[in-house]
Write a protein that holds these residues in place. Structure first.
Motif, PDB file in Angstrom:
ATOM      1  N   UNK A 225      33.421  35.569 -25.918  1.00  0.00           N
ATOM      2  CA  UNK A 225      34.713  36.195 -25.639  1.00  0.00           C
ATOM      3  C   UNK A 225      35.859  35.313 -26.115  1.00  0.00           C
ATOM      4  N   UNK A 226      35.788  34.008 -25.784  1.00  0.00           N
ATOM      5  CA  UNK A 226      36.875  33.093 -26.144  1.00  0.00           C
ATOM      6  C   UNK A 226      37.046  32.959 -27.658  1.00  0.00           C
ATOM      7  N   UNK A 227      35.926  32.998 -28.397  1.00  0.00           N
ATOM      8  CA  UNK A 227      35.956  32.816 -29.846  1.00  0.00           C
ATOM      9  C   UNK A 227      36.027  34.141 -30.609  1.00  0.00           C
ATOM     10  N   UNK A 228      36.127  35.240 -29.862  1.00  0.00           N
ATOM     11  CA  UNK A 228      36.192  36.586 -30.457  1.00  0.00           C
ATOM     12  C   UNK A 228      34.986  36.857 -31.355  1.00  0.00           C
ATOM     13  N   UNK A 229      33.797  36.542 -30.798  1.00  0.00           N
ATOM     14  CA  UNK A 229      32.546  36.724 -31.541  1.00  0.00           C
ATOM     15  C   UNK A 229      31.741  37.928 -31.075  1.00  0.00           C
ATOM     16  N   UNK A 230      31.872  38.277 -29.794  1.00  0.00           N
ATOM     17  CA  UNK A 230      31.046  39.340 -29.215  1.00  0.00           C
ATOM     18  C   UNK A 230      31.923  40.228 -28.349  1.00  0.00           C
ATOM     19  N   UNK A 231      31.755  41.525 -28.480  1.00  0.00           N
ATOM     20  CA  UNK A 231      32.508  42.483 -27.660  1.00  0.00           C
ATOM     21  C   UNK A 231      31.516  43.370 -26.909  1.00  0.00           C
ATOM     22  N   UNK A 232      31.340  43.069 -25.643  1.00  0.00           N
ATOM     23  CA  UNK A 232      30.449  43.875 -24.800  1.00  0.00           C
ATOM     24  C   UNK A 232      31.168  45.095 -24.237  1.00  0.00           C
TER      25      UNK A 232
END
Length: 519
Positions: A225-232
């Motif tokens: 979330x912090x690195x904008x890598x995964x969006x659940x």
């Protein structure tokens, strides 16, 4: 409790159903079938003295000797049949029963043996009765007969044909029932496998040590979330829970993992494949999974005989289905990339947070077909490859010899790999390697013909050596979501960035560090 999930693709609905586990064998209880006999042979046994006098398995009474057209609505369509050696099961019932108990299987051995005896009795008694009746009619027809008597004998022949149709249907039903029950019997188990539940599994090897962090660590969920890598969250709105979007550098990381893994296993002699991701449910079953069980992990396509694959093991296993391979081709080694789909029925709790347990993911699967005497050594080779891959990425992990109660039905023996996931604060499974001996090949019909040698002089028809079933093995080289968990959590830095491990850098387009995005 079964988890209700659906996927909609172009108007087609994929429903969850439940999956049961699967095992392996000694040399396996799934041995070759005896040759099936035609009705002509059964009624005239002396015409072909070289053939066996009684079939082990009977769809035996369908023959050219009596030409009969069976009405279509009376045809019993048999299911696919595994090459199960019922005589071996009967002769080794004590060992088979103990194996069923040790593996916590719900197979009903007594019912299988009862059905087998019934089948043999029906074949023997009914065939002998029909043979005698046919002989009587045949002898009477030889003499001079009044037209009325000949007509009477013709009517008796018609009646005999109808009896044969009924017997054929009864035998097919009995054979199918026997197959259904027998296919629930798990593979036999390697003698070194620990007996008991998962807590009885034995540690084989511990590699590395946990990294010591000098700062508060985050789990992959927060890092993503912090690195904008995964969006659940967006994926949950679009597809439901346990789905995700990979974004930005995470996409490059998935591709790097896949490309690096395939390049590594190709160097070890594996042929790369991409596979179909929808297969016939019969192929799923032949590989040892139950696509329509109570708590299946398999998504089935409604209104069809097709399923989404949960692993590339299934379509790769089907490549050589119903074939006889040349011995010189063995071993066949495949590295298959595919997307995998699993219902994860019954999975819940903190242990499933984030990417750890999802419905769809990418994976590279190794699969080997080999000679029976070589499967143990290839099993060691597969776990060795996995250990090399994970060591080169710097993971702290352990390999485990899984206990009998934790084996799936096809597995003769299974090694699991669990890696340390510091954000989760525990080891988590990232891979496994299974020797399925001939459990799958006897269902899939994959044989090979040994080449003639001085040590194997036995010959079959036409001076050819008799065929044997290959052994199959499978192992996960890279399950992408859990590899990403390990990478993010183990390579996180105090400033929130992620360092890319050395082996993956050439596959990341020169990127060496994933840094926080500027707001």
């Amino acid at each position: 409790m079964s988890l209700q999930c659906c996927l909609g693709l172009g108007g087609t609905t994929f429903h969850t159903l439940k999956l049961t586990a699967i095992p392996s064998s000694y040399s396996s209880i799934f041995r070759p079938l005896s040759k099936t006999l035609t009705l002509d042979l059964l009624l005239h046994p002396h015409h072909s003295p070289r053939r066996p006098s009684l079939p082990l398995f009977a769809r035996a009474l369908s023959a050219p000797a009596i030409q009969t057209t069976i009405p279509e609505d009376k045809v019993v369509k048999p299911q696919w049949k595994a090459s199960i050696d019922f005589k071996w099961i009967r002769d080794n019932r004590v060992d088979v029963a103990a194996n069923i108990r040790n593996r916590h299987s719900n197979a009903d051995l007594e019912l299988v043996l009862q059905l087998y005896e019934r089948l043999l009795n029906v074949q023997k008694q009914e065939v002998e009765r029909l043979r005698a009746e046919r002989n009587v009619v045949a002898n009477k027809m030889k003499g001079k007969l009044e037209p009325s008597e000949r007509q009477k004998l013709i009517e008796e022949g018609k009646s005999l044909k109808e009896g044969l149709i009924t017997l054929e249907e009864d035998l097919v039903k009995l054979t199918d029932e026997l197959q259904q029950e027998a296919q629930r019997i798990p593979n036999m188990t390697h003698p070194d496998v620990p007996v008991g539940g998962e807590d009885c599994s034995v540690l084989r090897k511990m590699v590395g040590s946990p990294r010591e962090f000098g700062f508060p660590i985050k789990d992959h969920f927060q890092l993503g979330k912090d690195l904008d890598l995964i969006d659940f969250d967006a994926a949950a709105e679009v597809s439901g829970s346990k789905f995700y979007y990979l974004k930005n550098e995470a996409v490059l990381l998935e591709m790097a993992l896949v490309n690096w893994t395939i390049s590594e296993v190709m160097r070890r002699g594996f042929t790369p494949l991409t596979t179909p991701e929808i297969v016939r449910s019969s192929v799923v079953e032949k590989c040892g999974f139950q696509p329509r069980g109570e708590n299946t992990q398999v998504y089935s396509v409604e209104g069809s005989d097709q399923c989404l694959i949960g692993t590339a093991e299934i379509p790769v296993g089907g490549i050589h289905m119903d074939s006889i391979l040349t011995e010189s081709l063995l071993p066949l080694k495949y590295a298959a990339f595919s997307h995998c789909f699993r219902t994860e029925a019954g999975a819940a709790g903190a242990a499933t947070r984030g990417l750890y347990r999802v419905h769809q993911f990418s994976k590279v699967e190794m699969f080997i077909l080999c000679r029976p005497e070589e499967s143990d050594s290839y099993h060691e080779e597969l776990i060795g490859i996995e250990e090399d891959l994970f060591s080169s990425l710097g993971f702290h992990f352990k390999t485990i010899d899984m206990a009998s109660g934790d084996l799936g039905a096809p597995a003769y023996r299974k090694f699991d790999v669990e890696a340390w996931m510091p954000g989760l604060g525990r080891f988590g499974e990232i891979s496994s390697a299974s020797n399925c001996t001939d459990y799958q090949s006897r269902r899939l019909g994959i044989r090979y013909r040994p080449e003639a040698s001085s040590t194997n002089p036995k010959k079959g028809k036409g001076n050819l050596a008799p065929t044997q079933f290959v052994h199959t093995l499978n192992a996960t080289a890279c399950a992408v979501p859990r590899m990403i968990i390990c990478l993010l959590e183990n390579y996180q830095q105090e400033d929130g960035s992620i360092v890319i491990p050395e082996p993956l850098k050439p596959f990341m387009g020169g990127l060496e560090v994933i840094t926080p995005k500027s707001r």
